[in-house]
Design an enzyme around this catalytic site. Structure first.
Site, PDB file in Angstrom:
ATOM      1  N   ASP A  29       0.853  -1.187   0.000  1.00 52.94           N
ATOM      2  CA  ASP A  29       0.000   0.000   0.000  1.00 52.94           C
ATOM      3  C   ASP A  29       0.892   1.241   0.000  1.00 52.94           C
ATOM      4  O   ASP A  29       2.035   1.187   0.455  1.00 52.94           O
ATOM      5  CB  ASP A  29      -0.916   0.021   1.236  1.00 52.94           C
ATOM      6  CG  ASP A  29      -2.224   0.753   0.970  1.00 52.94           C
ATOM      7  OD1 ASP A  29      -2.180   1.969   0.699  1.00 52.94           O
ATOM      8  OD2 ASP A  29      -3.290   0.116   1.033  1.00 52.94           O
ATOM      9  N   ASN A  53      -4.367   6.508 -11.888  1.00 51.95           N
ATOM     10  CA  ASN A  53      -3.972   5.689 -10.739  1.00 51.95           C
ATOM     11  C   ASN A  53      -4.483   4.251 -10.873  1.00 51.95           C
ATOM     12  O   ASN A  53      -3.719   3.285 -10.772  1.00 51.95           O
ATOM     13  CB  ASN A  53      -4.512   6.316  -9.456  1.00 51.95           C
ATOM     14  CG  ASN A  53      -4.144   5.523  -8.218  1.00 51.95           C
ATOM     15  OD1 ASN A  53      -3.039   5.633  -7.692  1.00 51.95           O
ATOM     16  ND2 ASN A  53      -5.075   4.721  -7.722  1.00 51.95           N
ATOM     17  N   THR A  97     -16.217  -3.931  -9.829  1.00 51.90           N
ATOM     18  CA  THR A  97     -17.430  -3.431  -9.179  1.00 51.90           C
ATOM     19  C   THR A  97     -18.663  -3.773 -10.000  1.00 51.90           C
ATOM     20  O   THR A  97     -18.603  -3.841 -11.234  1.00 51.90           O
ATOM     21  CB  THR A  97     -17.371  -1.896  -8.991  1.00 51.90           C
ATOM     22  OG1 THR A  97     -18.639  -1.410  -8.539  1.00 51.90           O
ATOM     23  CG2 THR A  97     -17.026  -1.189 -10.288  1.00 51.90           C
ATOM     24  N   SER A 151     -19.719   6.820 -13.703  1.00 52.80           N
ATOM     25  CA  SER A 151     -18.776   7.786 -13.122  1.00 52.80           C
ATOM     26  C   SER A 151     -17.393   7.527 -13.685  1.00 52.80           C
ATOM     27  O   SER A 151     -17.114   6.466 -14.257  1.00 52.80           O
ATOM     28  CB  SER A 151     -18.745   7.672 -11.593  1.00 52.80           C
ATOM     29  OG  SER A 151     -17.974   6.542 -11.190  1.00 52.80           O
ATOM     30  N   TYR A 193     -14.807   7.014 -11.928  1.00 52.28           N
ATOM     31  CA  TYR A 193     -14.260   5.875 -11.174  1.00 52.28           C
ATOM     32  C   TYR A 193     -14.768   4.552 -11.748  1.00 52.28           C
ATOM     33  O   TYR A 193     -13.987   3.638 -12.013  1.00 52.28           O
ATOM     34  CB  TYR A 193     -14.644   5.958  -9.694  1.00 52.28           C
ATOM     35  CG  TYR A 193     -14.607   4.598  -9.030  1.00 52.28           C
ATOM     36  CD1 TYR A 193     -13.398   3.951  -8.790  1.00 52.28           C
ATOM     37  CD2 TYR A 193     -15.789   3.914  -8.709  1.00 52.28           C
ATOM     38  CE1 TYR A 193     -13.359   2.679  -8.234  1.00 52.28           C
ATOM     39  CE2 TYR A 193     -15.759   2.653  -8.155  1.00 52.28           C
ATOM     40  CZ  TYR A 193     -14.539   2.041  -7.913  1.00 52.28           C
ATOM     41  OH  TYR A 193     -14.497   0.777  -7.383  1.00 52.28           O
ATOM     42  N   HIS A 194     -16.078   4.432 -11.920  1.00 54.84           N
ATOM     43  CA  HIS A 194     -16.636   3.170 -12.410  1.00 54.84           C
ATOM     44  C   HIS A 194     -16.086   2.807 -13.784  1.00 54.84           C
ATOM     45  O   HIS A 194     -15.925   1.624 -14.107  1.00 54.84           O
ATOM     46  CB  HIS A 194     -18.162   3.240 -12.428  1.00 54.84           C
ATOM     47  CG  HIS A 194     -18.785   3.166 -11.071  1.00 54.84           C
ATOM     48  ND1 HIS A 194     -19.330   4.252 -10.443  1.00 54.84           N
ATOM     49  CD2 HIS A 194     -18.909   2.130 -10.201  1.00 54.84           C
ATOM     50  CE1 HIS A 194     -19.791   3.898  -9.247  1.00 54.84           C
ATOM     51  NE2 HIS A 194     -19.542   2.611  -9.075  1.00 54.84           N
ATOM     52  N   LYS A 207     -12.976   0.725 -13.639  1.00 55.15           N
ATOM     53  CA  LYS A 207     -13.206  -0.696 -13.412  1.00 55.15           C
ATOM     54  C   LYS A 207     -13.743  -1.379 -14.669  1.00 55.15           C
ATOM     55  O   LYS A 207     -13.485  -2.567 -14.895  1.00 55.15           O
ATOM     56  CB  LYS A 207     -14.160  -0.889 -12.230  1.00 55.15           C
ATOM     57  CG  LYS A 207     -13.559  -0.446 -10.891  1.00 55.15           C
ATOM     58  CD  LYS A 207     -12.262  -1.183 -10.603  1.00 55.15           C
ATOM     59  CE  LYS A 207     -11.682  -0.851  -9.255  1.00 55.15           C
ATOM     60  NZ  LYS A 207     -10.453  -1.626  -8.965  1.00 55.15           N
ATOM     61  N   VAL A 210     -20.338  -2.469  -0.309  1.00 57.65           N
ATOM     62  CA  VAL A 210     -19.897  -3.219   0.869  1.00 57.65           C
ATOM     63  C   VAL A 210     -20.237  -2.431   2.131  1.00 57.65           C
ATOM     64  O   VAL A 210     -19.935  -1.238   2.235  1.00 57.65           O
ATOM     65  CB  VAL A 210     -18.384  -3.499   0.813  1.00 57.65           C
ATOM     66  CG1 VAL A 210     -17.965  -4.375   1.999  1.00 57.65           C
ATOM     67  CG2 VAL A 210     -18.003  -4.178  -0.504  1.00 57.65           C
ATOM     68  N   ARG A 233     -23.443   6.256   5.487  1.00 58.07           N
ATOM     69  CA  ARG A 233     -23.855   7.653   5.678  1.00 58.07           C
ATOM     70  C   ARG A 233     -25.194   7.720   6.402  1.00 58.07           C
ATOM     71  O   ARG A 233     -25.397   8.581   7.274  1.00 58.07           O
ATOM     72  CB  ARG A 233     -23.940   8.373   4.329  1.00 58.07           C
ATOM     73  CG  ARG A 233     -22.611   8.508   3.629  1.00 58.07           C
ATOM     74  CD  ARG A 233     -22.645   9.617   2.565  1.00 58.07           C
ATOM     75  NE  ARG A 233     -23.722   9.457   1.598  1.00 58.07           N
ATOM     76  CZ  ARG A 233     -23.639   8.729   0.490  1.00 58.07           C
ATOM     77  NH1 ARG A 233     -22.527   8.064   0.221  1.00 58.07           N
ATOM     78  NH2 ARG A 233     -24.656   8.657  -0.354  1.00 58.07           N
ATOM     79  N   VAL A 286     -34.152   9.779   2.300  1.00 55.81           N
ATOM     80  CA  VAL A 286     -34.308   8.967   1.099  1.00 55.81           C
ATOM     81  C   VAL A 286     -34.765   9.867  -0.027  1.00 55.81           C
ATOM     82  O   VAL A 286     -35.781  10.561   0.094  1.00 55.81           O
ATOM     83  CB  VAL A 286     -35.339   7.835   1.329  1.00 55.81           C
ATOM     84  CG1 VAL A 286     -35.608   7.083   0.034  1.00 55.81           C
ATOM     85  CG2 VAL A 286     -34.850   6.893   2.415  1.00 55.81           C
ATOM     86  N   ARG A 305     -31.515  13.924  -8.233  1.00 54.84           N
ATOM     87  CA  ARG A 305     -30.882  13.143  -9.285  1.00 54.84           C
ATOM     88  C   ARG A 305     -31.886  12.727 -10.356  1.00 54.84           C
ATOM     89  O   ARG A 305     -33.073  12.560 -10.075  1.00 54.84           O
ATOM     90  CB  ARG A 305     -30.243  11.877  -8.687  1.00 54.84           C
ATOM     91  CG  ARG A 305     -29.205  12.157  -7.621  1.00 54.84           C
ATOM     92  CD  ARG A 305     -28.835  10.891  -6.888  1.00 54.84           C
ATOM     93  NE  ARG A 305     -27.815  11.114  -5.870  1.00 54.84           N
ATOM     94  CZ  ARG A 305     -27.510  10.244  -4.915  1.00 54.84           C
ATOM     95  NH1 ARG A 305     -28.159   9.093  -4.850  1.00 54.84           N
ATOM     96  NH2 ARG A 305     -26.578  10.527  -4.033  1.00 54.84           N
TER      97      ARG A 305
END
Length: 389
Positions: free
Chosen positions: A32, A120, A147, A182, A184-185, A188, A214, A244, A257, A331
């Site tokens: 790491d 990264n 993911t 996204s 990030y997604h 993956k 998770v 959260r 919600v 959203r």
């Protein structure tokens, strides 16, 4: 013989390394660069649970569990020379690759964060597969946590791996299309494609573990001593929605919600996540075939409102005001989408679900109740704007 666990300081990587080390005499080498600690700090937050430094963690694993087969290497997998050196020195028969910048919201902050996330994550994975190829280690089993976010939210059941495509009366099996939402997604999605290519070109055995949301704070190994605790993020950028919501309850706010909240999302407990990765890591190298397998690491498809109601109910057990409040949805999303996702291969791997959603959330409140002050003093990092007005 050794097993390499990248992201060994992380939320999933650390307890996974403990589980693997508890079931083998092989050396388990954690790698790491402590990036997660820096990224969370950069958005003004911190882990609710105090995280021991790596030396203290490894000492505690030895004292509490008798695990003397854990080692740590500090290094950045984006640096190809670092990857080569680690592979050449430790010669792992398995690599469990959990290292990544894991936050979709963080990757969406601005172009700099989006570029960093893509560079990264993709560079680290490419360095690993090419490192295995060019160091003559193509027998090494590469297990990566991608993911379920690569799937998007289709209106048909999501397969565990490939999909069947029909066109003009003909059909064929093809990789599931990338429908990530996204920056990030998308890393993956690209990783999944690169893993497939690495298997095809280099014959590296690959397990692509598409991990759901998770939740939870504990595994069998971490609950024995505070020094063994894994991190727990609750802020908007790095805390998942279940965490959260729990933080909102601890801080005395209702669980917000968006809209109907009837859309179903895939979840998996930390305990079940760790168990699946450990079983893949410990598969007998002599019996393992050079396959490319996709696992949908999911045990609980739950609606957002159902999740909130369970969290509220458990919160009341701990004397917090568990109230669910529906607010206008900012959203553009289908608030009734019922995700269906096949997980037969993953359930066959772990045998049975080890932790239910309610049990995992109970662990969360056991933990957060001990660190309530940290939650309250950082409430601006997780409260939705509707509660700040």
């Amino acid at each position: 013989m050794s097993i390499l666990v990248t992201g060994g300081d992380g939320y999933i990587g650390w307890p996974t390394a403990l589980r693997i080390a508890s079931r083998t005499d092989d050396r388990v080498v954690l790698v790491d660069n402590f990036g997660r600690r820096e990224w969370v700090s950069s958005v003004g937050s911190k882990s609710a649970t105090p995280i021991a430094d790596m030396d203290e963690r490894i000492d505690a694993a030895s004292e509490v569990h008798g695990l003397d087969n854990l080692s740590f290497v500090e290094g950045d997998l984006v640096d190809r020379a670092v990857v080569d050196r680690i592979l050449q020195v430790h010669e792992p028969h398995t690599v469990v690759h959990t290292a990544a910048q894991p936050s979709a919201p963080y990757s969406q902050i601005n172009g700099e964060r989006a570029n960093f996330t893509q560079h990264n994550n993709l560079q680290a994975t490419r360095n690993l597969v090419w490192g295995l190829k060019e160091n003559d280690m193509t027998d090494t089993h590469l297990v990566e946590t991608t993911t379920t976010g690569v799937y998007g939210a289709p209106s048909f059941p999501i397969p565990e791996g490939d999909a069947t495509m029909e066109n003009m009366g003909e059909s064929d099996t093809v990789p599931y299309p990338a429908m990530a939402g996204s920056w990030y997604h998308l890393t993956k999605s690209h990783d999944a494609a690169n893993l497939r290519l690495a298997h095809k070109q280099f014959d590296i055995p690959v397990s692509d573990v598409r991990t759901a949301i998770v939740y939870g704070t504990e595994t069998e190994e971490t609950r024995e001593d505070d020094r063994l605790k894994t991190r727990f993020d609750f802020d908007y950028y790095f805390g998942v929605v279940a965490h959260r919501f729990a933080a909102q309850a601890v801080a005395g706010y209702p669980l917000t919600v968006y809209g109907k909240g009837e859309q179903r999302k895939p979840f998996v407990s930390l305990e079940d996540t760790v168990e699946g990765l450990a079983r893949l890591a410990l598969a007998d190298p002599d019996e393992r075939e050079h396959d490319h397998e996709v696992y949908n690491q999911v045990t609980d498809p739950i609606s957002i409102v159902g999740m909130a109601e369970t969290i509220a109910e458990v919160a009341r057990e701990f004397d917090y005001d568990g109230e669910v409040m529906h607010v206008e949805n900012p959203r553009d999303e289908d608030e009734t989408h019922q995700m269906e996702i096949v997980n037969d291969r993953y359930m066959s791997l772990i045998g049975e679900q080890r932790t239910t959603f309610e049990e995992g959330i109970r662990d969360v409140f056991e933990t957060l109740s001990q660190y309530e002050n940290t939650i309250v003093t950082h409430e601006d990092r997780f409260l939705p704007s509707v509660l700040e007005e």
